[in-house]
Design a protein around this motif. Structure first.
Motif, PDB file in Angstrom:
ATOM      1  N   SER A  33      -8.480  22.816  14.810  1.00 51.93           N
ATOM      2  CA  SER A  33      -7.699  23.882  14.879  1.00 51.93           C
ATOM      3  C   SER A  33      -6.141  23.088  14.383  1.00 51.93           C
ATOM      4  CB  SER A  33      -7.580  24.181  16.318  1.00 51.93           C
ATOM      5  OG  SER A  33      -6.483  25.205  16.464  1.00 51.93           O
ATOM      6  N   LEU A  34      -5.059  23.914  14.229  1.00 50.83           N
ATOM      7  CA  LEU A  34      -3.844  23.676  14.088  1.00 50.83           C
ATOM      8  C   LEU A  34      -2.897  24.007  15.270  1.00 50.83           C
ATOM      9  CD1 LEU A  34      -3.181  25.118  10.558  1.00 50.83           C
ATOM     10  CD2 LEU A  34      -3.765  22.921  10.934  1.00 50.83           C
ATOM     11  N   ASP A  35      -3.607  24.421  16.203  1.00 53.21           N
ATOM     12  CA  ASP A  35      -2.927  24.442  17.433  1.00 53.21           C
ATOM     13  C   ASP A  35      -1.710  25.087  17.367  1.00 53.21           C
ATOM     14  OD1 ASP A  35      -5.088  23.083  18.938  1.00 53.21           O
ATOM     15  OD2 ASP A  35      -3.960  21.392  18.722  1.00 53.21           O
ATOM     16  N   ASP A  36      -1.773  26.386  16.695  1.00 51.44           N
ATOM     17  CA  ASP A  36      -0.463  27.202  16.598  1.00 51.44           C
ATOM     18  C   ASP A  36       0.362  26.625  15.573  1.00 51.44           C
ATOM     19  OD1 ASP A  36      -1.639  29.292  17.832  1.00 51.44           O
ATOM     20  OD2 ASP A  36      -0.843  28.342  19.686  1.00 51.44           O
ATOM     21  N   THR A  51     -10.844  24.963  10.631  1.00 51.43           N
ATOM     22  CA  THR A  51     -12.088  25.773  10.907  1.00 51.43           C
ATOM     23  C   THR A  51     -11.796  26.725  11.639  1.00 51.43           C
ATOM     24  OG1 THR A  51     -12.911  24.303  12.458  1.00 51.43           O
ATOM     25  CG2 THR A  51     -13.574  23.943  10.244  1.00 51.43           C
ATOM     26  N   HIS A  52     -10.972  26.653  12.715  1.00 53.23           N
ATOM     27  CA  HIS A  52     -10.790  27.618  13.771  1.00 53.23           C
ATOM     28  C   HIS A  52      -9.824  28.742  13.299  1.00 53.23           C
ATOM     29  CE1 HIS A  52      -9.990  29.448  17.752  1.00 53.23           C
ATOM     30  NE2 HIS A  52      -8.910  29.653  17.660  1.00 53.23           N
ATOM     31  N   GLU A  53      -8.754  28.474  12.494  1.00 53.39           N
ATOM     32  CA  GLU A  53      -8.091  29.468  12.002  1.00 53.39           C
ATOM     33  C   GLU A  53      -8.728  30.191  10.574  1.00 53.39           C
ATOM     34  OE1 GLU A  53      -5.342  26.928  14.610  1.00 53.39           O
ATOM     35  OE2 GLU A  53      -6.626  26.694  13.141  1.00 53.39           O
ATOM     36  N   LYS A  54      -9.680  29.426   9.947  1.00 53.59           N
ATOM     37  CA  LYS A  54     -10.272  29.840   8.732  1.00 53.59           C
ATOM     38  C   LYS A  54      -9.241  29.894   7.714  1.00 53.59           C
ATOM     39  CE  LYS A  54     -14.144  32.324  10.858  1.00 53.59           C
ATOM     40  NZ  LYS A  54     -13.845  32.171  12.507  1.00 53.59           N
ATOM     41  N   THR A  55      -8.637  28.865   7.612  1.00 52.99           N
ATOM     42  CA  THR A  55      -7.545  28.523   6.646  1.00 52.99           C
ATOM     43  C   THR A  55      -7.380  27.442   5.871  1.00 52.99           C
ATOM     44  OG1 THR A  55      -5.102  29.061   6.298  1.00 52.99           O
ATOM     45  CG2 THR A  55      -5.576  28.022   8.226  1.00 52.99           C
ATOM     46  N   ALA A  56      -6.812  27.286   4.727  1.00 49.42           N
ATOM     47  CA  ALA A  56      -6.764  26.246   3.952  1.00 49.42           C
ATOM     48  C   ALA A  56      -5.332  26.104   2.962  1.00 49.42           C
ATOM     49  CB  ALA A  56      -7.923  26.044   3.070  1.00 49.42           C
TER      50      ALA A  56
END
Length: 127
Positions: A73-76, A107-112
């Motif tokens: 996660s990016l933790d917001d 993976t949590h935010e499903k972003t790259a």
């Protein structure tokens, strides 16, 4: 007197805001030894080994560095800002050439995001 109190209160509020943003910012981990950082073991061992081999070989042949970072996660944290933090902290690419690439996945935010050093923007434009 009221203006002075308001100015002091405003100054304290600004300092607390800055302190909170620094306190809760996601920390940047130490750079990986072989260009692949996988916080959640999303990459299986044979694939990781091959990625490490390919990125090491690419650096040996071109001096360009390609890092792959997978986080739970990016933790917001904003992905663009966090990738820039990692790019700087890990010193991706050679200093004079600025020839590095960071592929960051959450993976949590499903972003790259793919971040490219200035020295490679003419070859790899990600905008």
């Amino acid at each position: 007197m009221k203006i002075r109190r308001a100015a002091i209160a405003f100054g304290i509020l600004i300092q607390l805001t800055l302190l909170c943003s620094l306190t809760f910012a996601k920390e940047v981990p130490l750079p990986p030894e072989h260009f692949v950082f996988d916080e959640v073991s999303a990459i299986d061992t044979p694939s990781r080994t091959e990625l490490e081999r390919l990125t090491n070989e690419h650096e040996r042949l071109t001096s360009e560095q390609i890092y792959i970072a997978v986080f739970k996660s990016l933790d917001d944290e904003n992905i663009a800002q966090y990738s820039e933090k990692i790019f700087r902290a890990w010193k991706i690419g050679q200093f004079k050439k600025n020839n590095g690439v960071l592929i960051l996945v959450s993976t949590h935010e499903k972003t790259a995001r793919i971040s490219v050093g200035f020295g490679l923007e003419h070859l790899l434009n990600v905008d």
